[in-house]
Design a protein around this motif. Structure first.
Motif, short mmCIF file in Angstrom:
data_model
loop_
_atom_site.label_atom_id
_atom_site.label_comp_id
_atom_site.label_asym_id
_atom_site.label_seq_id
_atom_site.Cartn_x
_atom_site.Cartn_y
_atom_site.Cartn_z
N GLU A 113 -8.64 -4.29 -3.49
CA GLU A 113 -8.29 -2.85 -3.33
C GLU A 113 -9.35 -2.13 -2.30
O GLU A 113 -10.37 -2.13 -2.24
CB GLU A 113 -8.60 -2.14 -4.78
CG GLU A 113 -8.04 -2.97 -5.78
CD GLU A 113 -8.56 -3.68 -6.48
OE1 GLU A 113 -10.15 -3.72 -6.25
OE2 GLU A 113 -7.92 -4.84 -7.15
N LYS A 114 -8.46 -1.44 -1.80
CA LYS A 114 -9.48 -0.69 -0.21
C LYS A 114 -8.02 1.01 0.11
O LYS A 114 -6.88 0.79 0.07
CB LYS A 114 -9.33 -1.61 0.93
CG LYS A 114 -7.90 -2.01 1.34
CD LYS A 114 -8.28 -2.70 3.01
CE LYS A 114 -6.93 -2.91 3.69
NZ LYS A 114 -6.76 -3.56 5.14
N GLY A 115 -9.47 1.63 -0.20
CA GLY A 115 -8.86 2.74 0.50
C GLY A 115 -9.36 3.62 1.94
O GLY A 115 -11.05 3.07 1.71
N GLY A 172 0.73 -0.92 0.05
CA GLY A 172 -0.10 0.00 0.40
C GLY A 172 0.63 1.64 0.18
O GLY A 172 2.34 1.09 -0.25
N ARG A 205 0.39 5.64 1.69
CA ARG A 205 -0.34 6.35 2.66
C ARG A 205 0.44 7.79 2.47
O ARG A 205 1.71 7.80 2.67
CB ARG A 205 0.03 5.57 3.92
CG ARG A 205 1.15 4.80 4.91
CD ARG A 205 1.66 4.95 5.85
NE ARG A 205 0.61 3.82 6.98
CZ ARG A 205 0.64 4.28 7.54
NH1 ARG A 205 1.40 4.75 8.81
NH2 ARG A 205 -0.61 3.27 7.94
N PHE A 259 -4.34 3.69 0.56
CA PHE A 259 -4.77 2.51 -0.23
C PHE A 259 -3.94 1.36 -0.61
O PHE A 259 -2.96 1.24 -0.41
CB PHE A 259 -4.71 3.56 -1.94
CG PHE A 259 -5.09 2.29 -2.62
CD1 PHE A 259 -6.20 2.49 -3.25
CD2 PHE A 259 -4.17 1.48 -4.26
CE1 PHE A 259 -6.33 1.56 -4.29
CE2 PHE A 259 -4.23 1.15 -4.59
CZ PHE A 259 -5.55 0.29 -4.78
N ASP A 260 -4.06 0.58 -0.14
CA ASP A 260 -3.99 -0.88 0.01
C ASP A 260 -4.16 -2.35 -1.01
O ASP A 260 -5.70 -1.69 -1.58
CB ASP A 260 -4.25 -1.90 1.30
CG ASP A 260 -3.28 -1.25 2.03
OD1 ASP A 260 -2.29 -0.27 1.94
OD2 ASP A 260 -3.80 -1.14 3.56
N TYR A 261 -3.61 -2.99 -1.95
CA TYR A 261 -3.61 -3.73 -2.71
C TYR A 261 -2.91 -5.31 -2.37
O TYR A 261 -2.29 -5.02 -1.94
CB TYR A 261 -2.75 -3.57 -4.12
CG TYR A 261 -2.93 -4.38 -5.33
CD1 TYR A 261 -4.33 -4.62 -5.48
CD2 TYR A 261 -2.61 -5.00 -5.70
CE1 TYR A 261 -4.84 -5.45 -6.85
CE2 TYR A 261 -2.54 -5.81 -6.51
CZ TYR A 261 -3.90 -6.52 -7.10
OH TYR A 261 -4.19 -6.96 -8.01
#
Length: 169
Positions: A90-92, A61, A63, A77-79
């Motif tokens: 995927e997350k924000g 991710g 940051r 944001f992470d993947y």
């Protein structure tokens, strides 16, 4: 879908407004995240909606945020992609952390334990599944100053998801 998007935008707006002082007067930062992730989901629509599939792997991710001596506000944001288990997301997130020993002058300032909350949105994909959902949870950890303008953060983040097939990360 529209209710979820409005909820996320409202939470992000409130979080930004509450801690806008951090962004304008705090130290800005950018960083990378690497971590171990565990995802629980129901991939085959099993009985009673119980999460029957666990997938573990590496999450990467980015940051961006600002912090002062007491608070840290971060956009994350992470993947995650586990091709062996055919799971990815995927997350924000917007995360707000409080440094627990900020008011204690006798503590070494390079060692900063924290607790915080997070809220965001994620997209989960697996075989014949593509869903989105609101994500919310908490985190805790320790931030270490290792050099001027360089910190290492070791933490644990637990997030629940309101999507139909995804339970928690």
């Amino acid at each position: 879908m529209i209710k979820k998007a409005v909820t996320i935008l409202l939470c992000m707006g409130l979080g930004s407004a509450l801690y806008a002082e951090n962004v304008t007067s705090g130290e800005k930062f950018i960083g990378l995240e690497v971590g171990a992730a565990e995802l629980q989901a129901d991939t085959d629509g099993g009985f009673f909606g119980e999460p029957e599939h666990e997938s573990t792997g590496a999450e990467f991710g980015l940051r961006v945020g600002a912090q002062n001596n007491e608070w840290r506000t971060t956009l994350i944001f992470d993947y995650y992609d586990n091709t062996d288990d055919d799971q990815n997301y995927e997350k924000g997130l917007v995360a707000i952390d409080y440094f627990l020993l900020a008011s204690t002058e006798s503590i070494d300032e390079r060692f900063k334990p924290y607790l915080g909350v997070n809220v965001g949105y994620m997209n989960y994909e697996s075989t014949n599944i593509d869903e989105n959902g609101l994500l919310y949870g908490g985190q805790g950890g320790i931030s270490f100053d290792v050099a001027e303008n360089f910190e290492i953060d070791i933490g644990y983040r637990y997030s629940l998801c309101d999507a139909e097939r995804t339970d928690h990360i």
